[in-house]
Structure formats: C-alpha cells, structure tokens
Design a protein around this motif. Structure first.
Motif, short mmCIF file in Angstrom:
data_model
loop_
_atom_site.label_atom_id
_atom_site.label_comp_id
_atom_site.label_asym_id
_atom_site.label_seq_id
_atom_site.Cartn_x
_atom_site.Cartn_y
_atom_site.Cartn_z
N LYS A 25 -43.61 162.89 -79.79
CA LYS A 25 -42.97 162.51 -81.05
C LYS A 25 -41.81 163.42 -81.41
CE LYS A 25 -47.32 160.69 -82.98
NZ LYS A 25 -48.24 161.23 -81.97
N THR A 26 -41.77 164.62 -80.86
CA THR A 26 -40.72 165.58 -81.19
C THR A 26 -40.16 166.20 -79.91
OG1 THR A 26 -42.12 167.56 -81.33
CG2 THR A 26 -41.96 166.16 -83.32
N ILE A 27 -39.03 166.87 -80.07
CA ILE A 27 -38.42 167.55 -78.93
C ILE A 27 -39.34 168.63 -78.37
CG2 ILE A 27 -36.52 169.09 -78.26
CD1 ILE A 27 -35.70 166.15 -78.54
N VAL A 28 -39.99 169.38 -79.25
CA VAL A 28 -40.88 170.44 -78.78
C VAL A 28 -42.12 169.86 -78.10
CG1 VAL A 28 -42.32 172.39 -79.51
CG2 VAL A 28 -39.99 172.15 -80.39
N GLU A 29 -42.60 168.72 -78.58
CA GLU A 29 -43.71 168.06 -77.87
C GLU A 29 -43.24 167.58 -76.50
OE1 GLU A 29 -45.44 164.98 -80.20
OE2 GLU A 29 -46.30 166.34 -81.67
N LYS A 30 -41.98 167.20 -76.39
CA LYS A 30 -41.46 166.71 -75.11
C LYS A 30 -41.40 167.82 -74.07
CE LYS A 30 -37.42 164.43 -73.05
NZ LYS A 30 -38.16 163.29 -72.44
N TYR A 31 -40.89 168.99 -74.47
CA TYR A 31 -40.68 170.07 -73.50
C TYR A 31 -41.77 171.15 -73.55
CZ TYR A 31 -35.96 168.12 -73.10
OH TYR A 31 -34.89 167.30 -72.90
N GLY A 32 -42.42 171.30 -74.69
CA GLY A 32 -43.48 172.30 -74.80
C GLY A 32 -42.96 173.72 -74.76
N LYS A 33 -43.78 174.63 -74.30
CA LYS A 33 -43.41 176.05 -74.22
C LYS A 33 -42.39 176.24 -73.11
CE LYS A 33 -46.33 179.28 -75.18
NZ LYS A 33 -45.58 180.06 -76.20
N LEU A 34 -41.31 176.91 -73.45
CA LEU A 34 -40.22 177.12 -72.51
C LEU A 34 -40.42 178.42 -71.73
CD1 LEU A 34 -37.25 176.23 -74.91
CD2 LEU A 34 -38.38 174.71 -73.25
N SER A 35 -39.86 178.44 -70.52
CA SER A 35 -39.88 179.65 -69.72
C SER A 35 -38.61 179.67 -68.87
CB SER A 35 -41.13 179.71 -68.84
OG SER A 35 -41.19 178.60 -67.98
N VAL A 36 -38.44 180.73 -68.09
CA VAL A 36 -37.25 180.91 -67.26
C VAL A 36 -37.67 180.92 -65.80
CG1 VAL A 36 -35.29 182.40 -66.72
CG2 VAL A 36 -36.09 182.21 -69.09
N LYS A 37 -36.95 180.14 -65.01
CA LYS A 37 -37.19 180.09 -63.57
C LYS A 37 -35.84 180.15 -62.87
CE LYS A 37 -39.57 177.40 -59.98
NZ LYS A 37 -40.36 176.17 -59.70
N GLY A 38 -35.53 181.29 -62.27
CA GLY A 38 -34.23 181.45 -61.64
C GLY A 38 -33.12 181.35 -62.67
N ASN A 39 -32.16 180.45 -62.41
CA ASN A 39 -31.04 180.23 -63.34
C ASN A 39 -31.39 179.33 -64.51
OD1 ASN A 39 -28.74 179.97 -60.55
ND2 ASN A 39 -29.14 181.75 -61.81
N TYR A 40 -32.60 178.77 -64.53
CA TYR A 40 -32.86 177.65 -65.43
C TYR A 40 -33.92 177.94 -66.48
CZ TYR A 40 -30.32 175.19 -61.78
OH TYR A 40 -29.35 174.80 -60.88
N MET A 41 -33.74 177.27 -67.61
CA MET A 41 -34.80 177.14 -68.60
C MET A 41 -35.63 175.94 -68.20
SD MET A 41 -34.34 176.21 -72.64
CE MET A 41 -33.52 177.74 -73.06
N VAL A 42 -36.94 176.10 -68.19
CA VAL A 42 -37.82 175.00 -67.79
C VAL A 42 -38.86 174.77 -68.88
CG1 VAL A 42 -37.48 175.36 -65.32
CG2 VAL A 42 -39.34 176.54 -66.47
N GLY A 43 -39.32 173.53 -68.95
CA GLY A 43 -40.32 173.15 -69.93
C GLY A 43 -41.73 173.29 -69.39
N GLN A 44 -42.66 173.11 -70.27
CA GLN A 44 -44.08 173.27 -69.94
C GLN A 44 -44.54 172.27 -68.90
OE1 GLN A 44 -46.40 173.54 -73.49
NE2 GLN A 44 -48.34 173.15 -72.48
N TYR A 45 -43.88 171.11 -68.83
CA TYR A 45 -44.32 170.04 -67.93
C TYR A 45 -43.42 169.92 -66.71
CZ TYR A 45 -46.52 169.20 -72.38
OH TYR A 45 -47.20 169.38 -73.57
N GLY A 46 -42.61 170.96 -66.46
CA GLY A 46 -41.81 170.99 -65.25
C GLY A 46 -40.38 170.54 -65.40
N ASP A 47 -39.96 170.13 -66.60
CA ASP A 47 -38.58 169.71 -66.79
C ASP A 47 -37.62 170.90 -66.70
OD1 ASP A 47 -40.62 168.65 -68.75
OD2 ASP A 47 -39.21 167.01 -68.88
N THR A 48 -36.42 170.65 -66.20
CA THR A 48 -35.33 171.59 -66.40
C THR A 48 -34.72 171.25 -67.75
OG1 THR A 48 -34.88 171.82 -64.04
CG2 THR A 48 -33.11 172.41 -65.55
#
Length: 346
Positions: A25-48
């Motif tokens: 329902k929200t952007i944060v629900e879509k991406y969840g907790k963010l983290s850093v992998k190499g050059n990228y910001m990634v979401g909890q469910y594997g999204d870049t």
C-alpha cells in the motif's frame, strides 16, 4: 498425516508471505528495509531501489514548510518517494536552539512514516567536525527513537568545506557519529558527506568507511558542475562505493542564476543509468533560482502551477514521470498509504 499437514502449512505460509509482498500500500511497504550492495541501494525483497524526491530548506529559515501537510502533498502530488529534512546546525540552528530545530525534523519524520515514504534526517552543516559531540548527541537521540523503523536514512554531514580533509576531519567525524547511531540502529542506511561541498567522492572511495550500509554524498548544481563532476562520480562508482545525491539544483552553485534544464537532463540521464537516488534543493519560497515555489506560496502544500518556479515545474515533472508508475503499482485503499485525492494540476 502429520507430514501432510506440515507441507500444507508451509505452502499456506509461503502464499501468505507472497501476498503480503504483493499487497503493498505504500512505498516503504514496497521496498521495505533498505541496504547497500556494491554501488546500489537495494530493498528488502531484492529490488534495486532508486529514490527520488525533495529536500526542504535550512530548517531555521524555512521552518514553515516542516509540516505533515507539505509531506503529504509531496507524496500525493509530486510523487516523492523520499523527503529530506535539512536541519540547520550553525547560524541560529540546532546548536543554539536544539529543541526547536529537533522538533521540526521530528514532525517531518513522523509525517513521512505515516505517509509510507522514506525520509533523510540531514545534519545540515558545513563544519560539523568542529563539534562532533553535538552531532553524536543528536543522532543518538534520533536512532534511539526511530532506529527500528525502515523509513529512516541518516545523513551525518551535509557539505564539508573544501579546506577540510577526508582522512583527518570528515572520516573520523563520521565514524564517531556512526558508532553512536549503531548503538540503537544496526542496519538503516547512513550517508556521509564528502569534501568540497560533497563533490570529491573519489577521496572517500580511496579510503572508505568499513561499516555496512554506508553511502556517500554527491551534490551538484548543473549551471556549475558538468561532465567533469560526472567523471568524478563515475570513478568513485568504479572504485566500488555507493552514491546518494541528497541535494542537487537546476542552476549554478550559488543557488541563484543560470537555470540549466539541458544540463540537468544530462545529470538525470547519468543518475538513472546508475540507479542513483536524488533529492532536489529545495522546498523554499526564497526568491532565488533553486527554490521550487514562489514567494508567499502556501506553507501547507496544495500548490498550483502558478505557485511553482521554473525549477519547481521542471523537477515536479521529472518526479511525476518517473515515480508516478511506482505509485500506480501500489494497492489503492480508502485507508491505505496511497491517497485518492486528485492533484490540482496536471
């Protein structure tokens, strides 16, 4: 029989988890907790993840825009997936009025959490290393209060000056603040400023901070900063760090004059190609080119086209074009995070 029941339970659990991921329902629900992998910001469910949004102006001078109505308007009409609360530190800011400026930041942070978007808690200073204890105290308090919430991104130093040293000043200061944050928040992303008003990112890449989920600040104003700064950014990326443009303008580095839509477009192309997140400077009615809204524009959002500056129109169009489809992918409910309110402008 027990084995069959266990299999069914596992299948049902998987289906429920899948449903929870897709019923966002929200952007944060879509991406969840963010983290850093190499050059990228990634979401909890594997999204870049590439966040795009707006920065507020120095809190001590434009505090009228630090409210939930503005955050809601930026989400619903401008389609911001992130907002930046730029808490002024010196010059009658946090150092002189800690409770007043802290409350402004908290109002924006609380609104962003309620609206389901990400928020940058920005320590908006040019000389933060001169008083590390104040920064450590502030970020300890913020991390203790918000450290378990996935919406939060910390920016521990806005723009170190040219005269500072990455190795002797900026990095040791940042490591001290990061240590305090990590007492209460072990995972949310921390963004660290770089020398020369957050431009010399290769210095940080050559001697990076050895902690998890660290990004580095890149700021640009396209009337001044052109291909040479993109080359600097590319070198830093090639060296392995992750960049976040927590502030950019559409004019020259003074914030006033030389409106540069063509050069801004080249920067957008570079940022999008590398999935680098960015926030525009700024939501302010100051009579200068970088301001997004005109003098005396409402402090509560609801801005029509005539309330926007040329820069504001350019940035809003970019946000709506690129972030609009992301919001459209979310589940729309009468009580969920996506507002059904129609925008005043098209």
């Amino acid at each position: 029989m027990i084995k069959k029941i266990s299999v069914v339970l596992v299948l049902l659990t998987g289906m429920l988890l899948s449903a929870s991921v897709f019923a966002q329902k929200t952007i944060v629900e879509k991406y969840g907790k963010l983290s850093v992998k190499g050059n990228y910001m990634v979401g909890q469910y594997g999204d870049t993840v590439q966040l795009r949004g707006m920065s507020l102006f120095w809190s001590q001078w434009m505090g009228q825009y630090y409210n939930s109505d503005v955050v809601k308007w930026l989400r619903d009409d401008w389609k911001c997936t992130v907002v930046r609360a730029a808490m002024g530190v010196e010059m009658d800011g946090y150092l002189e009025n800690p409770d007043t400026e802290k409350m402004k930041v908290m109002e924006v942070v609380n609104a962003a959490i309620a609206k389901g978007i990400y928020v940058i808690i920005d320590y908006h200073s040019h000389e933060a290393q001169k008083n590390p204890a104040a920064a450590q105290r502030f970020f300890s308090e913020m991390a203790k209060k918000y450290g378990n919430i996935p919406n939060i991104i910390y920016e521990v130093y806005n723009e170190p000056l040219q005269a500072t040293s990455w190795n002797k000043d900026i990095k040791p200061y940042a490591e001290g603040v990061i240590t305090k944050i990590r007492v209460y928040d072990t995972t949310n992303i921390i963004v660290v400023g770089t020398r020369q008003w957050s431009q010399l990112v290769t210095e940080a890449a050559a001697n990076p901070i050895t902690r998890q989920n660290i990004m580095y600040t890149l700021h640009f104003y396209p009337g001044t900063h052109k291909q040479e700064l993109r080359n600097e950014a590319q070198k830093a990326l090639d060296m392995g760090i992750a960049l976040f443009v927590t502030e950019y303008g559409t004019c020259d580095a003074s914030g006033n004059g030389n409106f540069s839509p063509e050069e801004t477009a080249l920067w957008y192309e570079f940022l999008d190609a590398h999935k680098i997140s960015y926030c525009n400077w700024s939501i302010a009615d100051k009579p200068e080119t970088a301001s997004a809204i005109v003098p005396a524009a409402s402090p509560y959002g609801g801005w029509a086209d005539y309330d926007l500056t040329p820069s504001g129109k350019l940035v809003r169009d970019d946000l709506r074009l690129k972030n609009g489809p992301i919001f459209d992918s979310l589940v729309k409910t009468s009580t969920g995070g996506v507002s059904k309110k129609k925008s005043k402008t098209k």
